[in-house]
Design a protein around this motif. Structure first.
Motif, PDB file in Angstrom:
ATOM      1  N   THR A  98      -9.663  -0.288   5.493  1.00  0.00           N
ATOM      2  CA  THR A  98      -9.005   0.262   4.316  1.00  0.00           C
ATOM      3  C   THR A  98      -7.682   0.903   4.733  1.00  0.00           C
ATOM      4  N   PRO A  99      -6.807   1.193   3.779  1.00  0.00           N
ATOM      5  CA  PRO A  99      -5.543   1.851   4.137  1.00  0.00           C
ATOM      6  C   PRO A  99      -5.759   3.165   4.908  1.00  0.00           C
ATOM      7  N   ILE A 140       0.731   5.405   4.052  1.00  0.00           N
ATOM      8  CA  ILE A 140      -0.200   4.279   3.895  1.00  0.00           C
ATOM      9  C   ILE A 140      -1.641   4.784   3.918  1.00  0.00           C
ATOM     10  N   SER A 159      -2.623   6.273   0.711  1.00  0.00           N
ATOM     11  CA  SER A 159      -2.445   5.417  -0.465  1.00  0.00           C
ATOM     12  C   SER A 159      -3.673   5.453  -1.370  1.00  0.00           C
ATOM     13  N   CYS A 172       0.821  -1.204   0.000  1.00  0.00           N
ATOM     14  CA  CYS A 172       0.000   0.000   0.000  1.00  0.00           C
ATOM     15  C   CYS A 172       0.860   1.262   0.000  1.00  0.00           C
ATOM     16  N   GLN A 173       2.014   1.181   0.653  1.00  0.00           N
ATOM     17  CA  GLN A 173       2.910   2.333   0.698  1.00  0.00           C
ATOM     18  C   GLN A 173       3.625   2.555  -0.624  1.00  0.00           C
ATOM     19  N   ARG A 203      -4.069   3.088  -3.549  1.00  0.00           N
ATOM     20  CA  ARG A 203      -4.312   1.695  -3.917  1.00  0.00           C
ATOM     21  C   ARG A 203      -5.520   1.149  -3.156  1.00  0.00           C
ATOM     22  N   GLU A 204      -6.351   0.417  -3.867  1.00  0.00           N
ATOM     23  CA  GLU A 204      -7.516  -0.186  -3.236  1.00  0.00           C
ATOM     24  C   GLU A 204      -7.072  -1.445  -2.496  1.00  0.00           C
ATOM     25  N   ALA A 205      -7.283  -1.486  -1.204  1.00  0.00           N
ATOM     26  CA  ALA A 205      -6.798  -2.606  -0.398  1.00  0.00           C
ATOM     27  C   ALA A 205      -7.692  -2.786   0.813  1.00  0.00           C
TER      28      ALA A 205
END
Length: 506
Positions: free
Chosen positions: A132-133, A109, A112, A51-52, A114-116
């Motif tokens: 989520t992040p 993070i 971020s 994520c980072q 990014r989908e996580a």
């Protein structure tokens, strides 16, 4: 329409060091891109780094550079409570030392793009929660890996959170719900299915039951969904779901490990298996580094001498027959080899544990004393099962007429009934092939002779006196020799002492 690809950071304790090696291959060498990711248990460590925005190699190097001792924090104040202790350890040193060492930056993070999703189990509500992040911090990451008994639960907002492993070790449903069409899963939870007695073994075997059982349930649902779609029915998910599953038996205990070398080898095994898997899948790779790490910078060398003696028979069809007939006919074979490890770091950290072998083979039936033109020795390698290892020898020779020959031999290291460690480590099943051939060509090569040779006790005692180590300082030489000894004894533990602990802690 392009498929949406999800990377599943499945759990597995510190076995996820192997997962990091796979990420080095998938992210950096195969240049795979993922639209979303999900993490559970130990896999959330790697998910946080992803994520980072860290590269696969950076994630892998973070594990290579981790000294597991740095994360050990005994919850000793609880020990007076005996069976009512809150936990054996805490995660405080991970939060104070390891997370900063990995370079985890919670502001980055949380920001971020990014989908996580991070999975954690809310014990107060008895519900799985997905974070989520944007919600993450060191305490939440600790909660994701707070395995009961080993680490204390985490209290957040008046509620109690623990590792979700008993609920899920890979939340495929969440990735599918978020639109994933492809699930890429590096799986490290053991599937050996051999029950061992003892409290520690039982604990982790229960985890294996939950993790593997839930994974197989989810995979069956996906198969049923895909079959329904193929039959013209709507299916559970309404679209085809493709699973890219990479499984491996990682020779590392889930938690009990004090060896940095074992961690490094697990990462590098992930690189090796990841590359092989991609080749099997037809995924092109960029050239990657061998197994770079700067953990042990000192350049050291180690060598020892080995002599083995026994019998072979020309034209024999199996090893035992070749040995028996050879002994009757007097067709003896022996070799005298100097095993030379040029770089102890590389030797220990590379899963192939490869060294050079120099010397000669003596066999009158093949023309007398035959110098080794090139020799390769591999110590304690395994294919899919780390509890069954082999020592490999490949010696390129020429007979009296100058014709090329290859001696290929292996010692079969596995735990059979009785005390067989001496027999296994001193018995070499030997084949002589015509020509200089590699292992991939053996199935088609012409066999000239087969038999068995052994290390005799006096030769073994002499061998122990031949060890020599080179290095910049006495401390470097002592450390290199100790690391070689730990590799040797630890590998034997993996085979013969599994009833005590699944894999050696050193």
């Amino acid at each position: 329409m392009s498929k949406k690809r999800a990377l599943i950071f499945a759990g597995g304790g510190i076995k996820v060091a192997f997962q990091a090696g796979v990420l080095q291959v998938w992210l950096d060498e195969a240049n795979l891109e993922f639209d979303l990711a999900d993490g559970a248990s130990g896999g959330t460590f790697n998910l946080a780094m992803w994520c980072q925005g860290m590269s696969g190699t950076t994630i892998a190097d973070n594990w290579r550079n981790l000294d597991p001792i740095d994360g050990v924090d005994l919850n000793w104040q609880q020990y007076i409570k005996l069976f009512y202790a809150r936990s054996l350890f805490t995660l405080d040193k991970y939060k104070e030392r390891i997370f900063p060492q990995w370079g985890l930056d919670w502001d980055q993070i949380r920001a971020s793009q990014r989908e996580a999703t991070f999975n954690v189990y809310n014990f107060t509500k008895h519900e799985l929660e997905v974070l989520t992040p944007a919600q993450m911090d060191a305490d939440w990451l600790g909660a994701c890996v707070s395995l009961p008994m080993w680490f204390p639960p985490v209290e957040k907002h008046g509620q109690t959170y623990i590792d979700p492993v008993y609920y899920t070790d890979a939340n495929l449903e969440e990735a599918i719900k978020r639109g994933a069409d492809e699930l890429w899963i590096p799986w490290t939870v053991s599937e050996q299915g051999v029950w061992h007695d003892g409290f520690v073994a039982n604990y982790f075997q229960i985890i294996e039951t939950a993790a593997n059982g839930n994974l197989k349930r989810d995979l069956r649902r996906i198969e049923e969904n895909n079959a329904a779609l193929a039959a013209g029915k709507p299916g559970l998910y309404g679209r085809h779901i493709e699973v890219k599953l990479l499984k491996a038996e990682v020779p590392l205990h889930y938690l009990i490990n004090f060896s940095q070398d074992r961690l490094i080898e697990a990462v590098n095994l992930g690189v090796k298996v990841g590359r092989e898997w991609c080749q099997q899948q037809g995924i092109p790779l960029n050239d990657g580094a061998e197994y770079a790490t700067a953990v042990h910078a000192a350049q050291t060398k180690l060598q020892f001498t080995e002599e083995m003696k026994g019998f072979v028979t020309l034209g024999a069809s199996n090893y035992d027959e070749g040995f028996r007939q050879g002994r009757q006919q007097g067709t003896s074979l022996m070799f005298h080899l100097d095993i030379k490890i040029d770089g102890v770091n590389r030797f220990i950290e590379n899963p192939r544990h490869e060294a050079a072998a120099e010397g000669y083979v003596q066999c009158d039936a093949l023309g007398g004393r035959l110098p080794v033109e090139m020799g390769i020795f591999n110590l304690f390698v395994h294919d899919d099962d780390p509890t069954h290892k082999k020592m490999l020898y490949r010696l390129f020779l020429r007979n009296a007429q100058g014709e090329p020959l290859t001696l290929s031999g292996y010692k079969d290291i596995q735990d059979d009934p009785g005390l067989d460690v001496w027999q296994d480590t001193t018995t070499l099943f030997t084949t002589i092939y015509r020509g200089h051939i590699g292992v991939e060509a053996e199935a088609q090569a012409e066999i000239l002779a087969q038999g068995i040779i052994h290390i005799h006790l006096l030769d073994f005692l002499h061998q122990l006196m031949t060890f020599r180590v080179e290095g910049p300082t006495l401390a470097d030489k002592s450390a290199a020799f100790a690391r070689f000894g730990k590799l040797f004894m630890g590998s034997l533990w993996d085979v013969y002492a599994r009833e005590i602990l699944a894999y050696g802690p050193f």
